[in-house]
Design a protein around this motif. Structure first.
Motif, PDB file in Angstrom:
ATOM      1  N   ILE A  27       0.728  -1.100  -0.035  1.00 30.11           N
ATOM      2  CA  ILE A  27      -0.069  -0.113  -0.025  1.00 30.11           C
ATOM      3  C   ILE A  27       0.853   1.259  -0.049  1.00 30.11           C
ATOM      4  O   ILE A  27       0.616   2.218  -0.797  1.00 30.11           O
ATOM      5  CB  ILE A  27      -0.760   0.079   1.166  1.00 30.11           C
ATOM      6  CG1 ILE A  27      -2.051  -1.222   0.991  1.00 30.11           C
ATOM      7  CG2 ILE A  27      -1.638   1.580   1.373  1.00 30.11           C
ATOM      8  CD1 ILE A  27      -2.793  -1.256   2.497  1.00 30.11           C
ATOM      9  N   CYS A  53      -8.466  -5.022   2.379  1.00 30.39           N
ATOM     10  CA  CYS A  53      -8.082  -3.885   1.724  1.00 30.39           C
ATOM     11  C   CYS A  53      -8.253  -3.894  -0.019  1.00 30.39           C
ATOM     12  O   CYS A  53      -7.713  -2.808  -0.719  1.00 30.39           O
ATOM     13  CB  CYS A  53      -6.721  -3.477   1.808  1.00 30.39           C
ATOM     14  SG  CYS A  53      -6.251  -2.830   3.778  1.00 30.39           S
ATOM     15  N   LEU A  55      -6.377  -5.521  -1.976  1.00 31.55           N
ATOM     16  CA  LEU A  55      -5.075  -5.185  -2.661  1.00 31.55           C
ATOM     17  C   LEU A  55      -5.010  -5.978  -3.968  1.00 31.55           C
ATOM     18  O   LEU A  55      -4.315  -5.397  -5.040  1.00 31.55           O
ATOM     19  CB  LEU A  55      -3.902  -5.803  -1.854  1.00 31.55           C
ATOM     20  CG  LEU A  55      -3.376  -4.621  -0.823  1.00 31.55           C
ATOM     21  CD1 LEU A  55      -2.238  -5.002  -0.097  1.00 31.55           C
ATOM     22  CD2 LEU A  55      -2.979  -3.392  -1.833  1.00 31.55           C
ATOM     23  N   TYR A 341      -8.814   0.057   2.551  1.00 29.73           N
ATOM     24  CA  TYR A 341      -7.625   0.575   2.028  1.00 29.73           C
ATOM     25  C   TYR A 341      -7.332   2.295   2.241  1.00 29.73           C
ATOM     26  O   TYR A 341      -6.429   2.563   2.470  1.00 29.73           O
ATOM     27  CB  TYR A 341      -7.978   0.566   0.339  1.00 29.73           C
ATOM     28  CG  TYR A 341      -6.602   0.685  -0.433  1.00 29.73           C
ATOM     29  CD1 TYR A 341      -5.576  -0.036  -0.719  1.00 29.73           C
ATOM     30  CD2 TYR A 341      -6.245   2.197  -0.876  1.00 29.73           C
ATOM     31  CE1 TYR A 341      -4.369   0.274  -1.397  1.00 29.73           C
ATOM     32  CE2 TYR A 341      -5.298   2.420  -1.735  1.00 29.73           C
ATOM     33  CZ  TYR A 341      -4.197   1.518  -1.704  1.00 29.73           C
ATOM     34  OH  TYR A 341      -2.754   1.796  -2.548  1.00 29.73           O
TER      35      TYR A 341
END
Length: 364
Positions: A27, A53, A55, A341
């Motif tokens: 991140i 999150c 990702l 996030y």
């Protein structure tokens, strides 16, 4: 130059990006403008930071095992990264007693395979192997371990990480000393805590699992002293180290410690009591008859080298570390109402702002 100046537009490959530290690092690097590539096993649960999150939609994700050296090398060849960070590992002490073979296989041969992939990929200019404070031969000293103290480890996990450090030094001395080769280092950090870590047999995830169930945590080693850090503290060190290796070269090779200030080690019980100061709805018990496997009671790192040569030092006080950690788990528990996030980004921004306020500048 700032960290953003260094990493913007660069290809950064992270092994273990589905893990706790690796996902936070992905991140942060993405927000620095890097093109992030990850190689790791699938996440272990739906609450893992990588999953909550989302990702997989934010970075380049490749599922693979670091024990598969050919696949890892092929991925390096495909990506042609500028930077490589090795965070993939079997990271749990208690699991290492249950599966010593798997622990040694992952943590030793995974390290060998990582360095072989770096060695075969000339595009890599800077590479860091992330290990742990438990790599040292722990004598339960009251002073911190320095980077030139002997490696060791009584339990399989700690021994495997000591071996990972020896492997890294062997590759440094044998293959990465000459000009034109990658600049490499290892990074050793203490007990890292923060939102998004739901691994088993870790004190903070166990505490919040019990909290979610309305139960009290049973604490097996309440007086064990650890160098507790919020996850962003060592990550700032790793990113600084990678940047220095990339720009200034081999003078930054070797081992580096990243931990709290010398007087900032606290016991497990003090850590949980500090959480309860901020949120009194949880609780814990200390069993009187727990059968204990060996775990270190006292462990400290000397961070003088990083402070003097990287100009790195911790940003957060112990109270701020606990507050950041509590906020991360509170965000996790409110997952249905939050963009996790964005919540992580907010903590990174708050952390970097605190660094500026304390005149800590991540520039090289």
């Amino acid at each position: 130059m700032s960290l953003q100046d260094i990493y913007r537009g660069k290809k950064v490959l992270i092994t273990g990006h589905t893990g706790f530290k690796g996902s936070w690092m992905a991140i942060w690097l993405k927000e620095l403008g890097a093109d992030v590539y990850g190689y790791a096993l699938a996440p272990q649960s739906e609450m893992d930071n990588f999953v909550i999150c989302d990702l997989e939609k934010q970075i380049n994700h490749c599922e693979g095992d670091v024990r598969d050296g050919n696949k890892l090398k092929d991925y390096f060849q495909q990506v042609q990264p500028d930077f490589a960070f090795h965070l993939a590992a079997q990271p749990l002490v208690l699991l290492s007693y249950q599966d010593p073979l798997g622990t040694f296989d992952t943590n030793l041969m995974g390290t060998v395979n990582f360095w072989e992939a770096v060695r075969a990929t000339p595009s890599v200019k800077a590479a860091v192997n992330v290990t742990t404070d438990k790599c040292y031969d722990n004598k339960e000293w009251v002073w911190g371990y320095r980077e030139n103290d002997p490696m060791g480890g009584k339990d399989p996990y700690s021994a495997s990480k000591g071996c990972s450090e020896l492997i890294t030094n062997s590759y440094l001395e044998s293959f990465f000393k000459t000009e034109g080769t990658a600049n490499i280092a290892s990074a050793r950090a203490g007990n890292v805590i923060g939102g998004g870590d739901w691994a088993l047999d870790r004190i903070i995830p166990d505490y919040f699992r019990a909290f979610k169930k309305g139960e009290k945590l049973e604490v097996r080693n309440p007086y064990a002293t650890r160098p507790w850090q919020h996850v962003l503290e060592p990550l700032s060190g790793y990113l600084n180290l990678g940047a220095e290796l990339f720009v200034k070269g081999k003078e930054f090779s070797g081992g580096w410690n990243f931990g709290p200030e010398d007087m900032s080690n606290y016991t497990v019980q003090e850590l949980i009591d500090e959480i309860l100061e901020l949120d009194s709805t949880g609780g814990y018990n200390i069993p009187s008859n727990t059968v204990k496997l060996h775990e270190a009671i006292l462990l400290k790192l000397d961070i003088s080298k990083a402070a003097n040569f990287l100009r790195w030092k911790p940003v957060l006080s112990f109270k701020e570390t606990v507050a950041f950690t509590l906020k991360g788990y509170q965000d996790d528990i409110k997952i249905a109402d939050l963009n996790l996030y964005q919540a992580r980004l907010k903590q990174i921004e708050e952390y970097t702002e605190k660094a500026k306020q304390k005149s800590i500048q991540w520039v090289i």
